[in-house]
Design an enzyme around this catalytic site. Structure first.
Site, short mmCIF file in Angstrom:
data_model
loop_
_atom_site.label_atom_id
_atom_site.label_comp_id
_atom_site.label_asym_id
_atom_site.label_seq_id
_atom_site.Cartn_x
_atom_site.Cartn_y
_atom_site.Cartn_z
N PRO A 1 -55.55 12.75 -58.91
CA PRO A 1 -54.49 12.75 -59.92
C PRO A 1 -54.01 14.15 -60.29
O PRO A 1 -54.80 15.10 -60.30
CB PRO A 1 -55.16 12.08 -61.13
CG PRO A 1 -56.61 12.24 -60.92
CD PRO A 1 -56.86 12.39 -59.45
N GLY A 2 -52.73 14.26 -60.57
CA GLY A 2 -52.16 15.54 -61.01
C GLY A 2 -51.67 15.43 -62.44
O GLY A 2 -51.97 16.25 -63.29
N ARG B 1 -37.69 17.05 -65.82
CA ARG B 1 -37.96 15.62 -65.67
C ARG B 1 -36.82 14.73 -66.20
O ARG B 1 -36.45 13.77 -65.53
CB ARG B 1 -39.30 15.24 -66.32
CG ARG B 1 -40.48 16.01 -65.72
CD ARG B 1 -41.84 15.46 -66.12
NE ARG B 1 -42.07 14.17 -65.50
CZ ARG B 1 -42.03 13.02 -66.13
NH1 ARG B 1 -41.81 12.99 -67.43
NH2 ARG B 1 -42.23 11.90 -65.48
N CYS C 1 -25.48 25.08 -67.96
CA CYS C 1 -24.05 24.85 -67.77
C CYS C 1 -23.67 23.51 -67.15
O CYS C 1 -22.68 23.42 -66.44
CB CYS C 1 -23.53 25.97 -66.87
SG CYS C 1 -24.35 25.92 -65.25
#
Ligand code: LLP
Length: 414
Positions: free
Chosen positions: A270-271, A308, A342
């Site tokens: 797992p990360g 994300r 932007c």
């Protein structure tokens, strides 16, 4: 809001002084939470033949990796850069597993020269490894047939992904390994990132073990990562039930061990799980406006700081502080919280109920410890934030400084 923050580390710290001292935006990590999450993983199954690796793509801060190593995790790496950092963090080659993808011969040599085991995920990469390292050891990444994950972009098994070797090609893989005298010592998978339900993972474990049973003398099977954390905490999203997962996993693995013979080991990698809830981003409200009926809260947390939301429409809980006090959500209004980049997609949260905010308020983006800084960039030539660790004794320690203008010049030749 207060309920959400009752036990949260941000509630124990002086957010105003931190931002004043280290700048805004700022990544803040909590050592206590990190160690707790790591221990949940390391203690998942109490068997010497089961281990947990950390997938450091989620967070590769050298100091946090030192904690990961201290707590007894192994690690997987996806690039020479990740290997380099893992070595600097004190990981031995024997504790690093290289899960590469479409890599060059140079990259493969880099890995092998260090005595690190590599997994390959296509027949063509198996050929390449065989040519470079005949008679060597290798792991094969197989596709167990079905994936899972919070977004199609991070589902890494099943019929719609570039990853892994399809089971139908098992005999071809065996033949190529045979041609070069390669010893297939491991089988691995990674079905995708963020599931909160145990079923897809357990199904994939069974599928991968069926594949593993077709190889003799394997040393390990690695089931990959993907363990989710609840991002929608205010909506009562449930945690992944690690106890239930372990309870289902144990008998499957024990039965396989009995039938397979030898001293086969199992791993997960797992990360997100260890780091996500250990990290938050602090930022500042700089401007507020209403345009065509939408109220925009303009902050300094653009998608250069946290990718994300723009990449996967990901949700993060957001809290606000004024004079170091958490603002309560009594008279919430729906606002759209944006950054300073932007592009119109630079939205941290859309139509989010928030207490009335003012310029100068500090906002905290929760659960940002994974795939936060590791995916941050200098887009618009913004400086990446500093990272601070709240140590076990409650002090703030700078573990990476903010970028400087000189950093922006670092690669140029004059
Ligand atoms: N093993 C392999 C081979 C992987 O590719 C990954 C993640 C992991 C393990 C760890 O997965 P985790 O436990 O963190 O779910 N940037 C996305 C996540 C991408 C994950 C890519 N691979 C996000 O922010 O949601």
């Amino acid at each position: 809001m207060n309920q959400l923050m009752k036990d949260h580390f941000l509630n124990r710290i002086d957010v105003e002084s931190l931002v004043k001292e280290y700048g805004s935006p700022l990544y803040v990590y909590d050592e206590k939470t990190l160690r707790e999450r790591i221990r949940e993983l390391v203690n998942l199954l109490p068997y010497p033949w089961f281990s947990v690796s950390c997938s450091i793509k989620a967070n590769s801060n050298l100091h946090l990796l030192g904690i990961v190593r201290e707590e007894g995790m192994e690690a997987d790496a996806m690039s020479p850069g990740e290997i380099y950092i893992l070595e600097k963090a004190g990981f031995d080659a024997s504790r690093i597993f290289y899960v590469g993808n479409n890599v060059s011969a140079e990259e493969m040599k880099f890995v092998l020269d260090r005595g690190i085991l590599a997994s390959v995920d296509s027949l063509s990469q198996l050929e390449l490894l065989g040519r470079i390292n005949p008679g060597g050891r290798v792991a094969l990444r197989f596709n167990p047939g079905a994936g899972a994950g919070h977004h199609e972009k991070v589902v890494t098994a099943g019929s719609k992904t570039k990853f892994a070797i399809q089971e139908d090609l098992l005999e071809d893989a065996r033949a190529i390994a045979g041609k070069y005298g390669l010893k297939v010592v491991g089988i691995n998978q990674h079905i995708g990132s963020l599931y909160l339900d145990t079923k897809p993972f357990i199904d994939s474990v069974k599928a991968l073990l069926r594949i593993a049973s077709q190889f003799e003398n394997l040393e390990f099977v690695d089931f990959g990562g993907g363990f989710g954390i609840p991002y929608r905490k205010l909506q009562g999203e449930e945690r992944l039930d690690l106890k239930d997962l372990a309870g289902q996993l144990a008998p499957i693995l024990m039965e396989f061990r009995e039938n397979y013979g030898g001293d086969i080991r199992f791993k997960v990698e797992p990360g997100r799980y260890p780091f996500a809830e250990s990290g938050a981003i602090l930022g500042t409200v700089h401007a507020i406006k209403t345009s065509y009926g939408t109220k925009y809260i303009g902050t300094d947390i653009g998608f250069n700081v946290l990718m994300r939301p723009i990449l996967y429409d990901s949700y993060h809980e957001i809290v606000a502080f004024r004079n170091n006090r958490l603002l309560d959500g009594q008279d919430d209004e729906k606002v759209t919280i944006v950054g300073n980049i932007c592009e119109s997609g630079d939205i941290l949260a859309k139509d989010r109920p928030m207490p009335p905010l003012r310029e100068g308020d500090i906002i905290g983006v929760l659960d940002a410890g994974s795939y936060g800084y590791s995916m941050a960039s200098n887009y618009n030539l913004r400086l990446r934030p500093a990272e601070v660790l709240i140590t076990l004794d409650g002090n703030a320690r700078l573990i990476r400084r903010r970028d400087t203008f000189e950093d922006l010049l670092a690669g140029f030749r004059f």
